[in-house]
Design an enzyme around this catalytic site. Structure first.
Site, PDB file in Angstrom:
ATOM      1  N   CYS A   1      -4.112  12.417 -21.733  1.00  0.00           N
ATOM      2  CA  CYS A   1      -4.102  11.268 -22.716  1.00  0.00           C
ATOM      3  C   CYS A   1      -3.673  10.218 -21.925  1.00  0.00           C
ATOM      4  O   CYS A   1      -3.437   9.215 -22.565  1.00  0.00           O
ATOM      5  CB  CYS A   1      -2.651  11.783 -23.700  1.00  0.00           C
ATOM      6  SG  CYS A   1      -1.119  11.840 -22.820  1.00  0.00           S
ATOM      7  N   ASP A  38       6.321   4.828  -1.374  1.00  0.00           N
ATOM      8  CA  ASP A  38       7.747   4.688  -1.403  1.00  0.00           C
ATOM      9  C   ASP A  38       8.376   3.865  -2.307  1.00  0.00           C
ATOM     10  O   ASP A  38       7.557   2.887  -2.848  1.00  0.00           O
ATOM     11  CB  ASP A  38       8.400   4.871   0.122  1.00  0.00           C
ATOM     12  CG  ASP A  38       8.077   3.602   0.496  1.00  0.00           C
ATOM     13  OD1 ASP A  38       7.685   3.529   1.930  1.00  0.00           O
ATOM     14  OD2 ASP A  38       8.212   2.316   0.082  1.00  0.00           O
ATOM     15  N   CYS A  50       1.365  14.539 -24.967  1.00  0.00           N
ATOM     16  CA  CYS A  50       0.355  15.309 -25.689  1.00  0.00           C
ATOM     17  C   CYS A  50       0.288  16.804 -25.721  1.00  0.00           C
ATOM     18  O   CYS A  50      -0.355  17.631 -26.505  1.00  0.00           O
ATOM     19  CB  CYS A  50      -0.979  14.859 -25.326  1.00  0.00           C
ATOM     20  SG  CYS A  50      -1.323  15.735 -23.667  1.00  0.00           S
ATOM     21  N   CYS A  71       2.695  17.853 -20.485  1.00  0.00           N
ATOM     22  CA  CYS A  71       2.944  16.510 -20.826  1.00  0.00           C
ATOM     23  C   CYS A  71       3.621  16.392 -22.093  1.00  0.00           C
ATOM     24  O   CYS A  71       3.408  16.791 -22.981  1.00  0.00           O
ATOM     25  CB  CYS A  71       1.275  15.731 -21.044  1.00  0.00           C
ATOM     26  SG  CYS A  71       1.431  14.285 -21.703  1.00  0.00           S
ATOM     27  N   GLN A 103       0.949  -1.306  -0.036  1.00  0.00           N
ATOM     28  CA  GLN A 103      -0.177   0.199  -0.041  1.00  0.00           C
ATOM     29  C   GLN A 103       0.764   1.193   0.068  1.00  0.00           C
ATOM     30  O   GLN A 103       0.298   2.347   0.011  1.00  0.00           O
ATOM     31  CB  GLN A 103      -0.972   0.050   1.109  1.00  0.00           C
ATOM     32  CG  GLN A 103      -1.891  -1.072   1.248  1.00  0.00           C
ATOM     33  CD  GLN A 103      -2.736  -1.293   2.489  1.00  0.00           C
ATOM     34  OE1 GLN A 103      -3.753  -0.590   2.791  1.00  0.00           O
ATOM     35  NE2 GLN A 103      -1.909  -1.833   3.688  1.00  0.00           N
ATOM     36  N   ALA A 121       9.076  -4.222  12.796  1.00  0.00           N
ATOM     37  CA  ALA A 121       9.294  -4.934  11.363  1.00  0.00           C
ATOM     38  C   ALA A 121      10.752  -5.361  11.378  1.00  0.00           C
ATOM     39  O   ALA A 121      11.106  -6.373  10.842  1.00  0.00           O
ATOM     40  CB  ALA A 121       8.795  -4.099  10.362  1.00  0.00           C
ATOM     41  N   HIS A 135      -1.710   1.301  -4.220  1.00  0.00           N
ATOM     42  CA  HIS A 135      -2.152   2.708  -4.210  1.00  0.00           C
ATOM     43  C   HIS A 135      -1.130   3.637  -4.923  1.00  0.00           C
ATOM     44  O   HIS A 135      -1.064   4.647  -4.835  1.00  0.00           O
ATOM     45  CB  HIS A 135      -1.748   3.004  -2.676  1.00  0.00           C
ATOM     46  CG  HIS A 135      -3.070   2.477  -1.943  1.00  0.00           C
ATOM     47  ND1 HIS A 135      -3.193   2.721  -0.353  1.00  0.00           N
ATOM     48  CD2 HIS A 135      -4.284   1.768  -2.208  1.00  0.00           C
ATOM     49  CE1 HIS A 135      -4.049   1.890   0.128  1.00  0.00           C
ATOM     50  NE2 HIS A 135      -4.601   1.371  -1.138  1.00  0.00           N
TER      51      HIS A 135
HETATM   52  P1  NAD Z   1     -11.561   3.954   2.935  1.00  0.00           P
HETATM   53  O1  NAD Z   1     -12.910   4.082   3.403  1.00  0.00           O
HETATM   54  O2  NAD Z   1     -11.079   2.696   2.582  1.00  0.00           O
HETATM   55  O3  NAD Z   1     -10.454   4.428   4.149  1.00  0.00           O
HETATM   56  C1  NAD Z   1     -10.708   5.661   4.525  1.00  0.00           C
HETATM   57  C2  NAD Z   1      -9.670   5.844   5.761  1.00  0.00           C
HETATM   58  O4  NAD Z   1      -9.379   6.950   5.987  1.00  0.00           O
HETATM   59  C3  NAD Z   1     -10.557   5.252   6.812  1.00  0.00           C
HETATM   60  O5  NAD Z   1      -9.557   4.203   7.779  1.00  0.00           O
HETATM   61  C4  NAD Z   1     -10.585   6.581   7.896  1.00  0.00           C
HETATM   62  O6  NAD Z   1     -10.121   6.079   9.336  1.00  0.00           O
HETATM   63  C5  NAD Z   1      -9.588   7.364   7.243  1.00  0.00           C
HETATM   64  N1  NAD Z   1      -9.686   8.609   7.334  1.00  0.00           N
HETATM   65  C6  NAD Z   1     -10.897   9.249   6.743  1.00  0.00           C
HETATM   66  N2  NAD Z   1     -10.830  10.492   7.260  1.00  0.00           N
HETATM   67  C7  NAD Z   1      -9.630  11.052   7.759  1.00  0.00           C
HETATM   68  C8  NAD Z   1      -9.344  11.900   8.518  1.00  0.00           C
HETATM   69  N3  NAD Z   1      -9.587  13.339   8.262  1.00  0.00           N
HETATM   70  N4  NAD Z   1      -7.961  11.959   9.000  1.00  0.00           N
HETATM   71  C9  NAD Z   1      -7.403  10.616   9.066  1.00  0.00           C
HETATM   72  N5  NAD Z   1      -7.805   9.456   8.641  1.00  0.00           N
HETATM   73  C10 NAD Z   1      -9.033   9.629   8.039  1.00  0.00           C
HETATM   74  O7  NAD Z   1     -11.247   5.083   1.918  1.00  0.00           O
HETATM   75  P2  NAD Z   1     -11.938   5.035   0.541  1.00  0.00           P
HETATM   76  O8  NAD Z   1     -12.299   6.376   0.044  1.00  0.00           O
HETATM   77  O9  NAD Z   1     -12.898   4.145   0.659  1.00  0.00           O
HETATM   78  O10 NAD Z   1     -10.659   4.345  -0.280  1.00  0.00           O
HETATM   79  C11 NAD Z   1     -11.104   3.853  -1.585  1.00  0.00           C
HETATM   80  C12 NAD Z   1      -9.864   3.577  -2.287  1.00  0.00           C
HETATM   81  O11 NAD Z   1      -9.100   4.590  -2.054  1.00  0.00           O
HETATM   82  C13 NAD Z   1      -9.391   2.290  -1.605  1.00  0.00           C
HETATM   83  O12 NAD Z   1      -9.496   1.325  -2.606  1.00  0.00           O
HETATM   84  C14 NAD Z   1      -7.997   2.652  -1.118  1.00  0.00           C
HETATM   85  O13 NAD Z   1      -7.174   1.455  -1.460  1.00  0.00           O
HETATM   86  C15 NAD Z   1      -7.725   4.134  -1.746  1.00  0.00           C
HETATM   87  N6  NAD Z   1      -6.966   4.799  -0.905  1.00  0.00           N
HETATM   88  C16 NAD Z   1      -5.633   5.520  -1.195  1.00  0.00           C
HETATM   89  C17 NAD Z   1      -4.999   6.266  -0.446  1.00  0.00           C
HETATM   90  C18 NAD Z   1      -3.805   6.837  -0.706  1.00  0.00           C
HETATM   91  O14 NAD Z   1      -3.595   7.974  -0.050  1.00  0.00           O
HETATM   92  N7  NAD Z   1      -3.074   6.570  -1.598  1.00  0.00           N
HETATM   93  C19 NAD Z   1      -5.572   6.458   0.770  1.00  0.00           C
HETATM   94  C20 NAD Z   1      -6.802   5.884   1.024  1.00  0.00           C
HETATM   95  C21 NAD Z   1      -7.394   5.026   0.329  1.00  0.00           C
HETATM   96  N1  APR Z   2       7.196  -2.095  12.794  1.00  0.00           N
HETATM   97  C1  APR Z   2       5.939  -2.641  12.330  1.00  0.00           C
HETATM   98  N2  APR Z   2       4.682  -2.074  12.122  1.00  0.00           N
HETATM   99  C2  APR Z   2       4.827  -0.826  12.603  1.00  0.00           C
HETATM  100  C3  APR Z   2       5.908  -0.079  12.887  1.00  0.00           C
HETATM  101  C4  APR Z   2       7.087  -0.824  12.723  1.00  0.00           C
HETATM  102  N3  APR Z   2       8.266  -0.268  13.238  1.00  0.00           N
HETATM  103  N4  APR Z   2       5.633   1.162  12.886  1.00  0.00           N
HETATM  104  C5  APR Z   2       4.264   1.315  12.768  1.00  0.00           C
HETATM  105  N5  APR Z   2       3.742   0.275  12.535  1.00  0.00           N
HETATM  106  C6  APR Z   2       2.470  -0.358  12.214  1.00  0.00           C
HETATM  107  C7  APR Z   2       1.239   0.497  13.176  1.00  0.00           C
HETATM  108  O1  APR Z   2       0.940  -0.125  14.267  1.00  0.00           O
HETATM  109  C8  APR Z   2       0.217   0.722  12.190  1.00  0.00           C
HETATM  110  O2  APR Z   2      -0.573  -0.496  12.345  1.00  0.00           O
HETATM  111  O3  APR Z   2       2.173   0.023  10.982  1.00  0.00           O
HETATM  112  C9  APR Z   2       0.644   0.412  10.893  1.00  0.00           C
HETATM  113  C10 APR Z   2       0.642   1.893  10.119  1.00  0.00           C
HETATM  114  O4  APR Z   2      -0.870   2.044   9.640  1.00  0.00           O
HETATM  115  P1  APR Z   2      -1.106   3.384   8.633  1.00  0.00           P
HETATM  116  O5  APR Z   2      -0.440   4.421   9.328  1.00  0.00           O
HETATM  117  O6  APR Z   2      -2.695   3.490   8.912  1.00  0.00           O
HETATM  118  O7  APR Z   2      -0.460   2.798   7.438  1.00  0.00           O
HETATM  119  P2  APR Z   2      -1.344   2.008   6.554  1.00  0.00           P
HETATM  120  O8  APR Z   2      -1.865   0.737   7.026  1.00  0.00           O
HETATM  121  O9  APR Z   2      -0.123   1.409   5.531  1.00  0.00           O
HETATM  122  O10 APR Z   2      -2.416   2.913   5.701  1.00  0.00           O
HETATM  123  C11 APR Z   2      -3.232   2.108   4.506  1.00  0.00           C
HETATM  124  O11 APR Z   2      -4.235   4.128   4.031  1.00  0.00           O
HETATM  125  O12 APR Z   2      -3.988   6.445   4.042  1.00  0.00           O
HETATM  126  C12 APR Z   2      -4.144   5.362   3.244  1.00  0.00           C
HETATM  127  O13 APR Z   2      -2.983   4.983   1.074  1.00  0.00           O
HETATM  128  C13 APR Z   2      -2.787   5.163   2.649  1.00  0.00           C
HETATM  129  O14 APR Z   2      -1.444   3.260   2.207  1.00  0.00           O
HETATM  130  C14 APR Z   2      -2.065   4.059   3.047  1.00  0.00           C
HETATM  131  C15 APR Z   2      -3.173   3.196   3.725  1.00  0.00           C
END
Ligand code: NAD
Ligand code: APR
Length: 233
Positions: free
Chosen positions: A119, A93, A138, A135, A90, A219, A108
């Site tokens: 385009c 980076d 295009c 771009c 997800q 991790a 993501h």
């Molecule tokens: P979602 O409902 O799957 O997730 C929304 C998440 O954002 C929830 O966990 C919620 O806790 C969190 N959230 C909402 N408002 C927030 C705020 N103000 N501050 C912090 N956290 C907040 O999101 P979605 O819109 O249903 O996602 C649909 C698609 O978008 C998914 O397929 C997902 O893979 C993608 N996505 C991409 C990114 C990105 O930044 N690349 C981020 C989230 C979702």
């Molecule tokens: N080792 C293992 N786990 C860790 C460490 C570490 N050193 N540091 C943090 N974590 C765990 C936290 O406990 C948490 O469960 O990593 C997780 C980070 O969670 P998020 O910040 O929610 O990140 P992620 O789960 O990747 O978010 C999913 O949401 O906003 C979108 O697109 C965005 O890809 C992201 C997606």
């Protein structure tokens, strides 16, 4: 019991010890910036410069971080494991690639990629993006956007991921809070197909009880040890 097909889902937690901020941890990105201002298509339509600025900052940050031993352990697993290994991240980076992972899907998107909304041409970008950029395919100006999947958009590679979840006999989630679907539902899908499931995370998540094996810790400690186990099995 030796496994033959492993799918590994990673989240921000695997890059945390490389110095890349997570999203929902204490002090995480979404505690400093409202995602609705920078990570939605509506935000980009409303204020593209603001969104470019957010991702330009994060793209610049890539130059100051390195893969850690957890990224490297997953690359080693891909190289030495007798079965198949797929990393679905997800993260936006490039630390998995720089550690040597090649069988890797960015569901993501990627900070180092942009695409033209006119385009559809994708290209690499390691510097800043502004609304004045054009771009090269295009020639349109102001149509380039980060190649990042925003809230409300569909993730990339879902067909390939679903197919891998049906085939795998081991599913591992590393460093993800399990807050965002569809990634958060992968454990149930893998389990429904008979896979063994493990979660490696620093903190408890909403999905702990869905996993067969939950390991608590950083991790950089858990992943190398887990890979040793898989290679020794
Ligand atoms: P979602 O409902 O799957 O997730 C929304 C998440 O954002 C929830 O966990 C919620 O806790 C969190 N959230 C909402 N408002 C927030 C705020 N103000 N501050 C912090 N956290 C907040 O999101 P979605 O819109 O249903 O996602 C649909 C698609 O978008 C998914 O397929 C997902 O893979 C993608 N996505 C991409 C990114 C990105 O930044 N690349 C981020 C989230 C979702
Ligand atoms: N080792 C293992 N786990 C860790 C460490 C570490 N050193 N540091 C943090 N974590 C765990 C936290 O406990 C948490 O469960 O990593 C997780 C980070 O969670 P998020 O910040 O929610 O990140 P992620 O789960 O990747 O978010 C999913 O949401 O906003 C979108 O697109 C965005 O890809 C992201 C997606």
């Amino acid at each position: 019991m030796p496994f033959s097909s492993v799918v590994i889902l990673t989240g921000a937690g695997i890059s945390a010890e490389s110095g890349v901020d997570t999203f929902r941890d204490k002090g995480g990105i979404w505690s400093k910036v409202d995602l609705r201002d920078v990570a939605t298509p509506q935000a980009f339509a409303r204020d593209p410069e603001r969104v470019h600025g957010f991702y330009n900052e994060r793209r610049a940050g890539l130059k100051t971080v390195e893969p850690n031993v957890a990224h490297r352990a997953l690359a080693r697993l891909e190289q030495e494991f007798t079965g198949s290994v797929l990393v679905v991240t997800q993260n936006i980076d490039d630390l998995h690639e720089r550690a040597g992972s090649t069988n890797l899907l960015h569901m993501h998107g990627e900070l180092t990629k942009v695409f033209c909304t006119k385009c559809g041409t994708h290209r690499e970008e390691r510097g800043d993006l502004t609304t004045f950029d054009y771009c090269s395919h295009c020639g349109a100006t102001g149509t380039l956007r980060p190649d990042i999947v925003w809230f409300g958009e569909m993730p990339y590679h879902m067909d390939e991921i679903q197919e891998a979840l049906q085939r795998c006999d081991l599913f591992v989630a590393i460093g993800t809070s399990g807050s965002v679907y569809p990634a958060a539902g992968f454990v149930e899908e893998a389990q429904a197909n008979g896979a063994h499931t493990a979660e490696l995370n620093l903190e408890p998540t909403d999905h702990d009880n869905a996993f067969d094996d939950v390991r608590r810790g950083r991790a950089t400690e858990l992943v190398p040890a887990f890979v040793e186990e898989l290679l020794g099995a």
